[in-house]
Design an enzyme around this catalytic site. Structure first.
Site, short mmCIF file in Angstrom:
data_model
loop_
_atom_site.label_atom_id
_atom_site.label_comp_id
_atom_site.label_asym_id
_atom_site.label_seq_id
_atom_site.Cartn_x
_atom_site.Cartn_y
_atom_site.Cartn_z
N LYS A 106 75.01 22.16 -31.88
CA LYS A 106 74.15 21.55 -32.90
C LYS A 106 74.32 22.28 -34.21
O LYS A 106 74.56 23.49 -34.22
CB LYS A 106 72.68 21.65 -32.47
CG LYS A 106 71.78 20.69 -33.21
CD LYS A 106 72.01 19.27 -32.72
CE LYS A 106 70.94 18.33 -33.12
NZ LYS A 106 70.88 17.21 -32.16
N THR A 190 71.42 5.16 -30.05
CA THR A 190 70.24 5.90 -29.58
C THR A 190 69.14 4.91 -29.24
O THR A 190 68.51 4.98 -28.17
CB THR A 190 69.78 6.92 -30.64
OG1 THR A 190 70.90 7.70 -31.03
CG2 THR A 190 68.69 7.82 -30.10
N1 GLU Z 1 72.31 13.95 -32.86
C1 GLU Z 1 72.32 13.10 -31.70
C2 GLU Z 1 71.55 13.75 -30.57
O1 GLU Z 1 70.69 14.57 -30.79
C3 GLU Z 1 73.72 12.65 -31.33
C4 GLU Z 1 74.69 13.73 -31.00
C5 GLU Z 1 76.11 13.21 -30.83
O2 GLU Z 1 76.32 12.02 -30.94
O3 GLU Z 1 76.99 14.04 -30.58
O4 GLU Z 1 71.70 13.40 -29.43
#
Ligand code: GLU
Length: 414
Positions: A106, A190
């Site tokens: 992250k 999502t």
């Molecule tokens: N930021 C998104 C999450 O928290 C997506 C992460 C991604 O697609 O690698 O799941």
């Protein structure tokens, strides 16, 4: 459980519980309770008025026993190192739950993109990639969008990385625009994943979607698409909110109007007088509550007054440990963040696979694979919840951590 633990400490607490229940040693707990690498960078950016502002950014990589690390980059004034570390651990858990060949990563930059111009954002995005370029890459660590970052920012980051490496590297980052190797379905992934989770949870509770009243906190990428999908499927969206306040109507809101008037940062309630405070908003009557904003929204202070029978966490970390206990005791079915919000990274994985192959799928192919992965993940977590008699969050952690721990063991690390 103490309410004053921060997001990292509470994550570490559940990781330890999950590993202990699965029979792993303390060595494994020590390995997995912290990210293996965290880089802090300072990024000088030339602002439009010719002054220089220096921003702090982070990239945390939790564990790469399973494969390269993966996870988004958030732009937010409240980003902290501990938050980014916790978020990287959650990404590992998500990847484990939906069985992707990744560990978690992250990133975050302490900034307020709402106060920055388009070109300032471009310079910041490119500066961040230059600062972290040594530790990221298509087979090392693959960034993606997160809070207040989008496909334009991914495009700048991909371009910067490709220039540094002197080859076109679409697989460096996911969530890109379609013309730059993005995947069909990534933008809405999502929210689609959350929709699938809502359907599964409703089945367990014996409620029909058409009879369900839904409150969605947050009107960003996840919240706004979810409002649309729920509305299109015939559910009644009775509440939505953004950082400025909440709107509630027991007969259902005019979702199409709200989507139409929403700005690019997901704010719309400024157009209305008499909005509800965040606190009042969460306590309104509904069947399904979807926190789709930021951390620590359902706490020991308000968990007793949440009226939903299902809480589906589209945001990362919206419910504290104590609130999880209170809701579980009250019979509320929680679909925890690491499961409910995994749709984004699933389609990010599909995007990366397509980039690596140079062969692109149709939207129908993406969506049917997403459906299959998410349904299976829900069933796995729900089964552990029932058979091991643990709450849904601990069940999700147990499912999520297992593959990583096994991979670390086979590699001989522990
Ligand atoms: N930021 C998104 C999450 O928290 C997506 C992460 C991604 O697609 O690698 O799941």
């Amino acid at each position: 459980m103490a309410e004053n633990l921060n997001v990292l400490q509470s994550t570490q607490y559940i990781i330890e519980q999950a590993l202990t229940r699965l029979g792993y040693s303390d060595g494994m707990v020590q390995l997995l309770k912290e990210p293996m690498r965290v880089l802090t960078v300072r990024i000088p950016v030339r602002m439009d008025d010719d002054s220089v502002q220096v921003f702090t950014g982070y990239r945390a990589q939790h564990n790469d026993a399973v494969g390269p690390t993966k996870g988004g980059v958030r732009f937010h004034p409240d980003v902290t190192e501990d938050e980014v570390k916790a978020l990287s651990i959650w990404m590992s858990l998500k990847c484990g739950i939906v069985d992707l060949p990744y560990g978690g990563g992250k990133g975050g930059i302490v900034c307020d993109p709402r106060q920055m111009s388009f070109r300032e954002l471009e310079r910041l995005s490119r500066g961040y990639v230059r600062a972290i370029s040594q530790i990221v890459g298509p087979t090392k660590d693959i960034p993606a969008p997160d809070v207040m970052t989008n496909s334009q920012i991914m495009a700048w980051m991909m371009d910067e990385y490709s220039r540094i490496r002197e080859f076109d590297a679409p697989g460096f980052i996911t969530g890109k625009p379609l013309v730059l190797g993005g995947s069909h379905g990534r933008e809405t992934a999502t929210a689609r994943g959350v929709t699938i989770m809502i359907n599964e949870a409703l089945k367990k509770k014996g409620i029909h979607l058409k009879d369900a009243r839904v409150i969605i906190q947050g009107f960003g990428n996840a919240g706004s698409y979810l409002a649309k999908f729920m509305h299109d499927a015939g559910a009644k969206v009775v509440g939505i909110s953004d950082v400025y306040g909440g709107l509630y109507d027991k007969d259902g809101l005019d979702i199409e109007y709200l989507l139409d008037r929403r700005d690019s940062f997901g704010t719309v309630t400024k157009l209305f007088k008499n909005t509800l405070s965040n606190r009042e908003f969460l306590e309104q009557e509904c069947d399904i509550l979807v926190p789709a904003a930021i951390e620590n929204q359902i706490t020991a202070d308000n968990a007793d007054r949440i009226r939903a029978s299902i809480v589906v966490e589209a945001a990362n970390g919206p419910t504290t440990l104590e609130a999880t206990r209170i809701l579980t005791e009250r019979g509320v079915l929680i679909v925890p963040d690491v499961l409910a919000s995994a749709g984004g990274v699933v389609v990010s994985y599909f995007e990366w696979v397509q980039n690596n192959q140079g062969y692109y799928w149709t939207e129908a192919e993406v969506l049917s694979r997403l459906q299959e992965v998410m349904e299976k993940a829900f069933e796995n977590v729900y089964n552990v919840h029932i058979t091991r008699n643990v709450d849904m969050r601990l069940a999700a952690y147990m499912v999520g951590v297992r593959k990583m721990a096994e991979a670390a063991r086979f590699r001989g690390w522990v």
